[in-house]
Write a protein that holds these residues in place. Structure first.
Motif, PDB file in Angstrom:
ATOM      1  N   PHE A   1      -1.288  -1.256  -4.143  1.00 29.97           N
ATOM      2  CA  PHE A   1      -2.490  -0.439  -3.964  1.00 29.97           C
ATOM      3  C   PHE A   1      -2.040   1.008  -3.744  1.00 29.97           C
ATOM      4  CE2 PHE A   1      -3.811  -4.678  -3.014  1.00 29.97           C
ATOM      5  CZ  PHE A   1      -5.154  -4.762  -3.375  1.00 29.97           C
ATOM      6  N   VAL A   2      -2.305   1.859  -4.713  1.00 27.99           N
ATOM      7  CA  VAL A   2      -1.827   3.235  -4.679  1.00 27.99           C
ATOM      8  C   VAL A   2      -2.977   4.180  -4.362  1.00 27.99           C
ATOM      9  CG1 VAL A   2      -0.803   5.100  -6.025  1.00 27.99           C
ATOM     10  CG2 VAL A   2       0.032   2.751  -6.299  1.00 27.99           C
ATOM     11  N   SER A   3      -2.834   4.921  -3.287  1.00 29.90           N
ATOM     12  CA  SER A   3      -3.745   6.036  -3.004  1.00 29.90           C
ATOM     13  C   SER A   3      -2.993   7.309  -3.372  1.00 29.90           C
ATOM     14  CB  SER A   3      -4.152   6.051  -1.531  1.00 29.90           C
ATOM     15  OG  SER A   3      -3.026   6.032  -0.677  1.00 29.90           O
ATOM     16  N   HIS A   4      -3.654   8.198  -4.092  1.00 23.71           N
ATOM     17  CA  HIS A   4      -2.935   9.388  -4.568  1.00 23.71           C
ATOM     18  C   HIS A   4      -3.834  10.616  -4.469  1.00 23.71           C
ATOM     19  CE1 HIS A   4      -5.028   9.087  -8.559  1.00 23.71           C
ATOM     20  NE2 HIS A   4      -4.985   7.790  -8.281  1.00 23.71           N
ATOM     21  N   VAL A   5      -3.248  11.702  -4.002  1.00 19.34           N
ATOM     22  CA  VAL A   5      -3.971  12.966  -3.850  1.00 19.34           C
ATOM     23  C   VAL A   5      -4.033  13.707  -5.174  1.00 19.34           C
ATOM     24  CG1 VAL A   5      -3.960  15.210  -2.678  1.00 19.34           C
ATOM     25  CG2 VAL A   5      -3.328  13.142  -1.422  1.00 19.34           C
ATOM     26  N   ASN A   6      -2.913  13.714  -5.886  1.00 18.77           N
ATOM     27  CA  ASN A   6      -2.843  14.386  -7.183  1.00 18.77           C
ATOM     28  C   ASN A   6      -2.970  13.359  -8.312  1.00 18.77           C
ATOM     29  OD1 ASN A   6      -2.098  17.040  -5.964  1.00 18.77           O
ATOM     30  ND2 ASN A   6      -0.250  15.900  -5.374  1.00 18.77           N
TER      31      ASN A   6
ATOM     32  N   VAL B   1       0.496 -10.536   3.949  1.00 22.31           N
ATOM     33  CA  VAL B   1       1.338  -9.471   4.495  1.00 22.31           C
ATOM     34  C   VAL B   1       1.038  -8.167   3.763  1.00 22.31           C
ATOM     35  CG1 VAL B   1       3.739  -8.620   4.642  1.00 22.31           C
ATOM     36  CG2 VAL B   1       3.216 -10.985   5.264  1.00 22.31           C
ATOM     37  N   VAL B   2       1.080  -7.066   4.502  1.00 22.18           N
ATOM     38  CA  VAL B   2       0.902  -5.750   3.907  1.00 22.18           C
ATOM     39  C   VAL B   2       2.119  -4.893   4.236  1.00 22.18           C
ATOM     40  CG1 VAL B   2      -0.363  -4.876   5.934  1.00 22.18           C
ATOM     41  CG2 VAL B   2      -0.601  -3.716   3.722  1.00 22.18           C
ATOM     42  N   GLY B   3       2.554  -4.146   3.250  1.00 21.70           N
ATOM     43  CA  GLY B   3       3.605  -3.161   3.473  1.00 21.70           C
ATOM     44  C   GLY B   3       3.030  -1.778   3.270  1.00 21.70           C
ATOM     45  N   HIS B   4       3.309  -0.869   4.170  1.00 20.36           N
ATOM     46  CA  HIS B   4       2.774   0.497   4.054  1.00 20.36           C
ATOM     47  C   HIS B   4       3.918   1.479   3.875  1.00 20.36           C
ATOM     48  CE1 HIS B   4       0.392   4.041   4.481  1.00 20.36           C
ATOM     49  NE2 HIS B   4       0.996   4.421   5.595  1.00 20.36           N
ATOM     50  N   PHE B   5       3.845   2.261   2.791  1.00 21.61           N
ATOM     51  CA  PHE B   5       4.847   3.268   2.469  1.00 21.61           C
ATOM     52  C   PHE B   5       4.139   4.539   1.999  1.00 21.61           C
ATOM     53  CE2 PHE B   5       6.852  -0.804   2.073  1.00 21.61           C
ATOM     54  CZ  PHE B   5       8.162  -0.624   2.489  1.00 21.61           C
ATOM     55  N   HIS B   6       4.808   5.658   2.161  1.00 20.20           N
ATOM     56  CA  HIS B   6       4.227   6.924   1.680  1.00 20.20           C
ATOM     57  C   HIS B   6       5.340   7.902   1.336  1.00 20.20           C
ATOM     58  CE1 HIS B   6       4.786   8.926   5.696  1.00 20.20           C
ATOM     59  NE2 HIS B   6       4.708   7.666   6.090  1.00 20.20           N
ATOM     60  N   THR B   7       5.033   8.866   0.476  1.00 20.12           N
ATOM     61  CA  THR B   7       6.040   9.814  -0.016  1.00 20.12           C
ATOM     62  C   THR B   7       6.343  10.856   1.055  1.00 20.12           C
ATOM     63  OG1 THR B   7       4.280  11.096  -1.065  1.00 20.12           O
ATOM     64  CG2 THR B   7       5.475   9.516  -2.441  1.00 20.12           C
ATOM     65  N   LYS B   8       7.286  10.524   1.901  1.00 18.82           N
ATOM     66  CA  LYS B   8       7.593  11.340   3.081  1.00 18.82           C
ATOM     67  C   LYS B   8       8.603  12.429   2.747  1.00 18.82           C
ATOM     68  CE  LYS B   8       8.553  10.780   7.972  1.00 18.82           C
ATOM     69  NZ  LYS B   8       7.222  11.290   8.300  1.00 18.82           N
ATOM     70  N   LYS B   9       8.278  13.671   3.149  1.00 18.05           N
ATOM     71  CA  LYS B   9       9.239  14.770   3.055  1.00 18.05           C
ATOM     72  C   LYS B   9       9.469  15.442   4.397  1.00 18.05           C
ATOM     73  CE  LYS B   9       9.124  16.041  -1.825  1.00 18.05           C
ATOM     74  NZ  LYS B   9       9.029  17.162  -2.806  1.00 18.05           N
ATOM     75  N   SER B  10       8.483  15.430   5.288  1.00 17.73           N
ATOM     76  CA  SER B  10       8.614  15.999   6.642  1.00 17.73           C
ATOM     77  C   SER B  10       9.220  17.390   6.610  1.00 17.73           C
ATOM     78  CB  SER B  10       9.463  15.087   7.538  1.00 17.73           C
ATOM     79  OG  SER B  10       8.804  13.887   7.782  1.00 17.73           O
ATOM     80  N   ARG B  11       8.539  18.297   5.919  1.00 19.65           N
ATOM     81  CA  ARG B  11       9.045  19.661   5.794  1.00 19.65           C
ATOM     82  C   ARG B  11       9.118  20.372   7.139  1.00 19.65           C
ATOM     83  NH1 ARG B  11       6.127  21.834   0.205  1.00 19.65           N
ATOM     84  NH2 ARG B  11       7.308  20.481  -1.204  1.00 19.65           N
TER      85      ARG B  11
ATOM     86  N   GLN C   1       0.863  -1.193   0.000  1.00 18.31           N
ATOM     87  CA  GLN C   1       0.000   0.000   0.000  1.00 18.31           C
ATOM     88  C   GLN C   1       0.894   1.237   0.000  1.00 18.31           C
ATOM     89  OE1 GLN C   1      -1.423   2.794   2.253  1.00 18.31           O
ATOM     90  NE2 GLN C   1      -2.158   3.163   0.165  1.00 18.31           N
ATOM     91  N   PHE C   2       0.776   2.006  -1.063  1.00 17.02           N
ATOM     92  CA  PHE C   2       1.658   3.141  -1.295  1.00 17.02           C
ATOM     93  C   PHE C   2       0.820   4.403  -1.436  1.00 17.02           C
ATOM     94  CE2 PHE C   2       4.618   5.225  -4.634  1.00 17.02           C
ATOM     95  CZ  PHE C   2       5.256   5.971  -3.657  1.00 17.02           C
ATOM     96  N   HIS C   3       1.011   5.340  -0.496  1.00 14.63           N
ATOM     97  CA  HIS C   3       0.268   6.607  -0.559  1.00 14.63           C
ATOM     98  C   HIS C   3       1.156   7.679  -1.165  1.00 14.63           C
ATOM     99  CE1 HIS C   3      -2.542   9.764   0.371  1.00 14.63           C
ATOM    100  NE2 HIS C   3      -1.586  10.453   0.989  1.00 14.63           N
TER     101      HIS C   3
END
Length: 659
Positions: free
Chosen positions: A457-462, A509-519, A430-432
């Motif tokens: 499984f991709v969730s995307h805002v843009n 098994v599920v892997g969870h990742f997201h495009t992290k920048k932590s500004r 699962q990739f956000h």
């Protein structure tokens, strides 16, 4: 000098040439020298005469407390100011044992005025002998509170007039110090306007700087310290030495603490409350004008500069002993040498160096502080919180104990990437995506899963371009599922939705990742953190095989990257309780180890309790705070959810990685 590298070279040269026993630093502004000295193991004592509130850049006071073997403040209020910054900016809830309180002594400089027997403040201002002189001092600028001085004087005069006290007309208000100028539109013009409109201009004087404040204050009756923040100003000590009555605001200065503690002939009012200070002056005017020698005696008894120097010399010896204890451990402790991992710990007093990591860790440990783990799997945080080092006991013995503290129920697997086969189960990735520009970087890591049975499984805002969709699809062996989402609940809300609807009953098994920048973190921390997590969770094909192979053990329910930083529940206690309540779980005493950054691998059955939460649980609108939300609570409770379900938790670490 703010270049730490140059400062370190200078200190190294001085240490080779002169072999100094210790470094005495006289201000928080000496931090660059302090950091270099601390990194080199030179004992340090910092004399701190500043409030953290106006010290810049923010965080410098906290760094100074961390780096100094011993820090000396003149008063409790300044210590509390430094500790607030240490807590708020450095997430340190422990109070270091390295802070002392010692007011500086009376210096008694002899100025030109003392050599001129004819000089007189009252004569200079043409004041009558019966005038009651209320004095303040300092360069005219906002921090010195000249406006508060004038307001207090105005209200004081009003109160005496209302009481029919003839002394109201004898009041003369004198501010000693440069900076008051007719052409100054920043401060002076507004002071001038206040004096004119309140009718006290004829009683106010700004003679500028005087050659000898002591002589001037000898002719003042009351000294008002009305600064917004003023640590322990020498002019206030001069006023005590002159036996002036005194008035100040609580919390504005270390001298306010001192006056109350020593029962001086003085009055205090709540911070910035000029009405109340004026009231206190009016109610206690006779006592304040008495000049009975009490304040002079307090100055002589408690503010001897000779005794101050003697105390500082003892403090320097104490700092030297601390460093001897620390260096002895570095040189002789076998377990410390075997277990301390400088690359993993990675912190140093001097950010431009990596030569003092051991000294950094041990110095903080000596103070009763801890910011990072000395080795993967360490439970140092629990030890320091429950049983910090006690001064006077054997530091070597304490370190021996500290280096054996490990988190038993979340062991760390150091990844070697050898002799593993692909995991046989079915995997959902699962990739956000919020930052589309990071898609290629993540895909380069996801390709390490090529030998596994993975759907993404991709969730995307843009909106995703066709090229981006193709890249995502070619990254894994299985299918691509895309879900457009709004910008709500960051990565956690979409994960919860997809986990419940599509993943929990169909994958092992599920892997969870997201495009992290932590500004919010700044300084490139977000980028380093992201790459650290990706490198430790999917760094190479052999590493990914080893990580996912851990799930061949049916008891393993969660795998996440070991993190060197020491962190706890922070501002998330109430959110943790609210999140656990529907599941019937109780909040734990501490949350030290969890997938910081909310990226992990988990057995779907181990997270089945998420299906019992309301689907709107994580639906938060922006802006979401840096800390303190149900989203931050979620990352902290993930290990608990897994363990409550009867599964075990493992952490992984790739050698020589850090962030």
């Amino acid at each position: 000098m703010n270049n730490p590298g140059i400062m370190r070279l200078i200190l190294q040269h001085l240490m080779r040439k002169y072999q100094p026993d210790a470094a005495l630093l006289n201000s928080v502004e000496s931090y660059s020298c302090l950091a270099a000295a601390a990194s080199l193991g030179l004992p340090t004592v910092s004399l701190l005469h500043e409030f953290a509130e106006y010290t810049r850049p923010s965080g410098k006071m906290g760094r100074t407390l961390i780096a100094s073997d011993i820090a000396v403040y003149p008063a409790q209020s300044l210590k509390e100011s430094g500790l607030r910054e240490l807590h708020e900016m450095w997430a340190s809830k422990m109070v270091p044992n390295s802070i002392q309180i010692q007011p500086q002594g009376y210096l008694g400089f002899n100025g030109k005025a003392q050599k001129d027997n004819d000089w007189s403040l009252r004569q200079l201002l043409k004041l009558e002998d019966e005038a009651i002189v209320i004095a303040g001092a300092g360069h005219v600028q906002p921090r010195k509170g000249v406006d508060w001085f004038l307001e207090t004087c105005y209200y004081f005069k009003q109160l005496l007039q209302k009481r029919g006290d003839a002394r109201a007309e004898k009041l003369q208000f004198v501010w000693l110090g440069d900076g008051f100028h007719i052409d100054d539109i920043q401060v002076s013009i507004w002071l001038q306007t206040f004096m004119q409109k309140t009718g006290i201009r004829g009683q106010c004087y700004f003679p500028g700087a005087v050659d000898d404040v002591q002589v001037a204050l000898a002719e003042a009756d009351i000294y008002l310290l009305t600064s917004r923040l003023d640590p322990f100003p020498n002019v206030a000590i001069d006023a005590l030495q002159a036996d002036c009555g005194m008035g100040t605001f609580d919390g504005s200065s270390g001298i306010a603490d001192f006056l109350v503690e020593k029962k001086a002939r003085a009055v205090t009012a709540p911070y910035g409350d000029t009405h109340e200070l004026a009231q206190q002056l009016a109610d206690n005017l006779d006592i304040l004008l008495e000049r009975d020698g009490r304040n002079l005696e307090i100055c002589k008894r408690h503010l001897s500069f000779e005794r101050y120097v003697e105390q500082i010399e003892l403090t320097l010896e104490d700092a030297a002993q601390r460093q001897r204890d620390i260096q002895e451990v570095i040189a002789n402790s076998v377990i410390f040498q075997q277990r301390f991992n400088p690359r993993f710990y990675s912190l140093d007093f001097d950010d431009a160096s990596n030569i003092g990591t051991a000294t950094h860790f041990l110095s903080l440990l000596y103070k009763g502080l801890v910011h990072a783990k000395p080795f993967p799997g360490s439970d140092i945080q629990a030890l320091v919180k429950d049983q910090p080092y006690q001064l006077g006991s054997s530091f070597a013995d304490y370190v021996e104990r500290a280096m054996q503290q490990v988190v038993e129920d979340m062991p760390v697997t150091v990844l070697r990437g050898a002799g593993n086969k692909p995991y046989a189960g079915k995997i959902a990735l699962q990739f956000h995506i919020y930052y589309n520009d990071l898609i290629p970087e993540y895909c380069s890591y996801f390709k390490t899963l090529a030998d596994h049975d993975v759907d993404i499984f991709v969730s995307h805002v843009n909106e995703l371009t066709s090229e981006e969709k193709t890249l995502l699809k070619e990254t894994v062996s299985g299918e691509l599922y895309c879900l457009p989402v709004g910008n709500e609940g960051r990565d956690v809300y979409p994960f919860h939705q997809l986990f419940v609807a599509k993943i929990v009953d169909n994958y092992d098994v599920v892997g969870h990742f997201h495009t992290k920048k932590s500004r919010d973190s700044g300084g490139g921390v977000g980028e380093r953190w992201r790459r650290y997590l990706l490198g430790n969770l999917a760094g190479s094909p052999p590493a990914s095989q080893e990580i996912l192979g851990l799930f061949e053990d049916e008891k393993v329910g969660l795998v996440f990257a070991e993190d060197p930083h020491c962190i706890d529940e922070c501002a998330n206690g109430e959110y943790i309780e609210k999140l656990l309540a529907p599941l019937g779980y109780a909040k734990r005493n501490r949350y030290h180890d969890f997938p910081l950054g909310t990226m992990f691998w988990a057995r779907t059955e181990a997270l089945k309790s998420l299906t019992y939460l309301d689907l709107a649980t994580f639906k938060l609108s922006e802006p979401i705070p840096y800390d303190g939300s149900v989203l931050h609570a979620f990352e902290r409770v993930i290990p608990q959810l897994v363990q409550e379900a009867g599964f075990t938790v493992k952490r992984v670490y790739t050698p020589n990685t850090y962030w």
